[in-house]
Structure formats: structure tokens, C-alpha cells
Design an enzyme around this catalytic site. Structure first.
Site, PDB file in Angstrom:
ATOM      1  N   ARG A 212       0.899  -1.290  -0.033  1.00  0.00           N
ATOM      2  CA  ARG A 212       0.035   0.003   0.009  1.00  0.00           C
ATOM      3  C   ARG A 212       0.878   1.379  -0.075  1.00  0.00           C
ATOM      4  O   ARG A 212       1.816   1.390   0.978  1.00  0.00           O
ATOM      5  CB  ARG A 212      -0.738  -0.169   1.277  1.00  0.00           C
ATOM      6  N   ASN A 284      -7.239   3.645  -4.660  1.00  0.00           N
ATOM      7  CA  ASN A 284      -8.300   3.870  -3.704  1.00  0.00           C
ATOM      8  C   ASN A 284      -8.188   5.219  -3.372  1.00  0.00           C
ATOM      9  O   ASN A 284      -7.357   5.864  -2.890  1.00  0.00           O
ATOM     10  CB  ASN A 284      -7.788   3.312  -2.638  1.00  0.00           C
TER      11      ASN A 284
END
Length: 315
Positions: A212, A284
């Protein structure tokens, strides 16, 4: 510079969050530390009347203490156009309820700065936005057509199948070439979801981790590697993934440099991308997480960097 005084946070109820890994909590805690007054409300308490957007919200005070992390005042009806900033932070699913929230919040943005820009959140679904960068992502199919999915698996061998608008690793399946459950899985998906599904080429590098990477105003500021549990294909930490410190590779820096201008152009101040090996799998933009984990492993204070960016936008 326009001074920020009042910040409203549209989120899942603060009582249910796990503060150890909750990015919304980190962002709100930093806002409080800067002297901003916080207001808390959940999406169902958002209203629009005669073109004005309201929320039934409570003043909120936060403490970084597990089990005693919040205090809410008496509910009050507030005109969101009187807020300086609204943080749009409830978790997906990215359904019609979520989309309706973006339409309402679009009425007050940018006079009231909504983070992230609600119109672009609506127009950039996370598993579709990423397809604008085809050379940076694994082979991907979006469809409800079972024949197309079987053909895709035959070509790719192992594939990942997941809901197009899901989150948090829910409903993610690894289907191998000899898996006899594919037809049953597609039948179940067909009953559960009206929209298409997404299938992607399985990347064996996921066993090394699903990274991430957090970007603030289009610039990479930190990363955490999430390693899946031994018997799971998913690396999400709330389903058993293990977080570990990491640094960006040359390929990951290339990915961030490529997508950064598109993020800035859309007004995305906070974005989390997922990278497995050499490939980006998602962008995201709704409620990206990872802020607290990055800081816990000695990385940047991303909540502080984000509020620096918000203050520049409000200047």
C-alpha cells in the site's frame, strides 16, 4: 490564507473503529491537534433541502486511548456550507448510497473543501480508474459474462475474481485453472451483485506482499507492505495480513510518477494505491487506509502532510 476552524467528518460511526489502524482517526486527531473543531456524522444523517446540504452532527473530541477514544456532544443540525472542510471518509461499498452522498457534497464543494473531491470520487471507481493505466496493471477483465471469464481463466491460468465495488478484501477469490467451483462462484456473484465482476491475472508475487503506497496531492509519501497469511490470498490486515516496513522500488516510483498528475488534476489529496510485484492493482480514492501503519514503522506522519496540503488548498 483562509483560517480553518470547523471540520466535519462523514464516516462510519466513531464508536466502531479500531484506532490502532484507522486512517480517519489519524486525520481527525491531527486536525484536533491543529486547533480545528471537529463535527462527526454518519452518511444516513446527511440531508439536502432547497439546494442546501445539512447534517445532523455531534461535536467530537478524540483521545488516542484504546477503549476511551472519543467523546460526542449533543447532536445539532448544521449547514455543511458553513464548514471549512468536510472529510468524506465512510468505507465502501461504493453503492448508490455512496454515490448519492457525492452528489449532495458536490453542492458545497469547493467553497467548503471536500476531501476527496466528491465529483471525482464518484467518477473514479477504484477498480475502474486504474484501467486508465493499462501498462501499469495486470491483465484485467470486467464483465458479468461467464463465458468471457472462463475464457480469461483458460488464457491466464490462475485468476483473482472479486466484486467491482467491494472493499477490504471481502469476496476476493483465487481460482486456479483446474478449480471446479468457478461456475458455482459465478452463479453466487450473479445473485449477489447487479454490476459486472472483475477478474485479474493472479500475481504469484502477492506471497511477498501487497504494498500500500500513500500519495498526498499526487506525491508518494509513504508505504507499508502487507503480507498475506499462509493460507489466504488476501493481504488486507483486518483479514489476517501482516504489516511490515518497506521502501519504494524504482518500478513503484515510476508508477507514482505516472499517476501523480492524474490524481492532482482530479483534486485527490489522499490516495492509496495497491502494488503487487511490478503491477498496480487498485487506486483507492474513497477512504484509503495505511496512515497509522506507515508512521508506526518509522515512516512519515502522513496525517500532518495531508493537513499541510489541505491548508494550502484553502489558502
Amino acid at each position: 490564507m483562509v483560517k480553518i476552524r470547523n471540520v466535519a467528518v462523514q464516516m462510519d460511526h466513531v464508536s466502531g473503529i479500531s484506532i490502532a489502524g484507522d486512517s480517519t482517526f489519524a486525520m481527525s486527531l491531527e486536525a484536533q491537534a491543529r486547533g480545528y473543531k471537529l463535527f462527526h456524522y454518519t452518511p444516513e444523517r446527511l440531508s439536502m433541502r432547497d439546494g442546501k446540504v445539512y447534517a445532523t452532527a455531534e461535536p467530537m473530541v478524540l483521545r488516542d486511548i484504546k477503549g476511551d477514544h472519543f467523546e460526542l456532544g449533543a447532536p445539532e443540525r448544521i449547514d455543511l456550507s458553513t464548514m471549512d472542510v468536510v472529510l468524506l471518509r465512510q468505507d465502501p461499498p461504493f453503492d448508490m448510497g455512496y454515490i448519492t452522498s457525492t452528489h449532495m457534497l458536490e453542492r458545497i464543494h469547493p467553497k467548503t473543501l471536500v476531501v476527496n473531491d466528491p465529483a471525482w470520487v464518484r467518477n473514479s471507481p477504484e477498480k475502474i480508474f486504474v484501467t486508465e493505466f493499462e501498462d501499469l496493471m495486470p491483465k484485467t477483465l470486467i464483465t458479468r459474462d461467464a463465458t468471457e471469464i472462463r475464457r480469461f481463466r483458460e488464457e491466464m491460468g490462475d485468476i483473482i475474481i472479486k466484486p467491482l465495488y467491494g472493499n477490504g478484501g471481502a469476496g476476493v477469490f483465487h481460482s486456479t485453472r483446474d478449480d471446479r467451483n468457478l461456475s458455482s462462484l459465478l452463479e453466487m456473484f450473479g445473485q449477489m451483485f447487479r454490476e459486472p465482476f472483475i477478474a485479474q491475472q493472479y500475481l504469484p508475487d502477492v506471497r511477498k506482499g501487497d504494498k500500500r503506497i500513500i500519495l498526498v496531492d499526487g506525491e508518494a509519501v509513504g508505504a507499508i507492505n502487507r503480507v498475506p497469511a499462509e493460507h489466504d490470498s488476501r493481504s488486507n490486515m483486518h483479514v489476517g495480513g501482516r504489516a511490515e516496513a518497506t521502501e519504494l522500488t524504482a518500478r513503484e516510483q515510476e508508477i507514482c510518477a505516472r499517476i501523480g498528475p492524474a490524481l492532482k488534476a482530479r483534486g485527490f489529496l489522499l490516495v492509496g494505491i495497491d502494488v503487487i510485484g511490478d503491477y498496480m492493482t487498485e487506486i483507492n480514492v474513497t477512504s484509503p487506509t495505511g496512515i497509522r501503519e506507515v508512521k508506526r514503522f518509522g515512516g512519515a506522519d502522513i496525517a500532518s502532510l495531508l493537513w499541510d496540503a489541505i491548508e494550502r488548498k484553502r489558502a
